[in-house]
Design a protein around this motif. Structure first.
Motif: not given
Length: 347
Positions: A37, A40-41, A44, A88, A91
């Protein structure tokens, strides 16, 4: 007489070593499930605002927040990988497709070197302290988790703080271990041993209240849910729900200190990467005043939803896995203790 009898289990029916194993397995599982998580954040974030050389960003493996410095001259680092994401889920799919599934755990191994020992120290100390305090506090035993949680967090944060400082220096300045040793000796000589714990204050402002509230609410919630489900031993569902709710409450209350700690760490990390000295006060309340002046009072609660989404599942996975491990060892210890007794009774 037969051979040696098994050593009696310690507090709560399990030994400290078994508590360490249970917390270690919980820490590794939490990091494996939560890290994707955060990867991915960060990807981004780097798409929206590319990270320049020396830029710092926060990396969380579900156990600890780590300040990472963008490596100078390295355009192929995992957090700078070229791609275009439309959200998200997109991604997740594109990272797995183009970079392989291992990319979802990019940057994890170096942070686990500190995060797992810190978690093991923290959970084992909490359980040992809480058991002792419950006995000694008598009528006020219900408040034992509050005190045990706070003390355990102070201990684990104090042990790990110098290691995190060393890790950041190694990454930001690309120093060899000999150069790093000379740097640390120089800092100790000029500023004293306390320089190794620079940044510990803001960490304790956030983590100690969080820990105290988390454990108090967790134990209360667990007892209430056990009564609701009419069970003596907490089930996986009970511990998972209690962990998620108590973690959410603690993260909301301590959010301003989390914002201050993150801002301060990023500022100091970037100055350190550029070998510059800090010219403005970096105390917790000075940083808090600057945030309010720049962004208003609401700035202290920035990132409310992302923090909640990150903390709630991490707390739930960690505590439910830890309790499951303890229950496994407790049952195993009981079977080992009762086995010889049952054998002798049948003779």
């Amino acid at each position: 007489m037969s051979g040696q009898s098994p050593a009696p289990p310690a507090l709560n029916g399990i030994t400290p070593l078994q508590q360490m194993v249970a917390s270690c397995s919980g820490a590794i599982l939490t990091s494996v499930l939560v890290t994707p998580l955060d990867v991915v954040k960060i990807r981004l974030q780097s798409q929206k605002n590319p990270f320049p050389k020396g830029k710092c960003f926060v990396y969380c493996n579900g156990l600890m927040d780590h300040i990472c410095v963008c490596e100078n001259g390295n355009s192929k680092a995992w957090y700078k990988a070229p791609s275009h994401f439309n959200g998200t889920l997109d991604a997740f799919v594109k990272i797995v497709r183009h970079d392989g599934i291992k990319a979802l755990w990019s940057g994890l191994p170096p942070t686990l070197v500190m995060a797992v020992p810190a978690t093991v120290i923290y959970f084992t100390c909490y359980d040992q302290l809480c058991a002792v305090l419950r006995v000694r506090m008598g009528d006020r035993a219900q408040e034992a988790p509050l005190l045990a949680g706070a003390i355990a967090r102070v201990g684990s944060a104090t042990v790990i703080s110098p290691l995190e400082l060393i890790r950041t220096k190694l990454q930001s300045q690309k120093q060899s271990y000999r150069e790093l040793t000379d740097c640390i000796r120089s800092a100790v000589r000029t500023e004293g041993w306390l320089s190794l714990w620079r940044g510990l204050g803001p960490t304790l402002y956030r983590d100690v209240p969080f820990s105290a509230m988390y454990w108090y609410n967790y134990e209360k919630g667990k007892s209430w849910l056990c009564e609701l489900y009419n069970t003596r031993e907490p089930t996986f569902t009970v511990t998972f729900l209690s962990g998620a709710v108590s973690g959410s409450i603690a993260s909301i209350v301590t959010l301003p200190f989390d914002v201050v700690k993150t801002r301060r760490q990023l500022e100091l990390g970037e100055l350190q990467a550029k070998n510059l000295s800090c010219r403005v006060s970096s105390s917790t309340f000075s940083v808090m005043n600057r945030i309010v002046a720049q962004d208003g009072f609401g700035g202290l609660f920035a990132g409310f939803l992302p923090r909640l989404i990150k903390v709630a599942p991490a707390c739930a996975i960690m505590i439910s896995t830890y309790e499951f491990g303890k229950a496994f060892f407790r049952k195993r210890n009981q079977e080992r203790t009762l086995g010889p007794l049952q054998t002798s009774n049948t003779r």
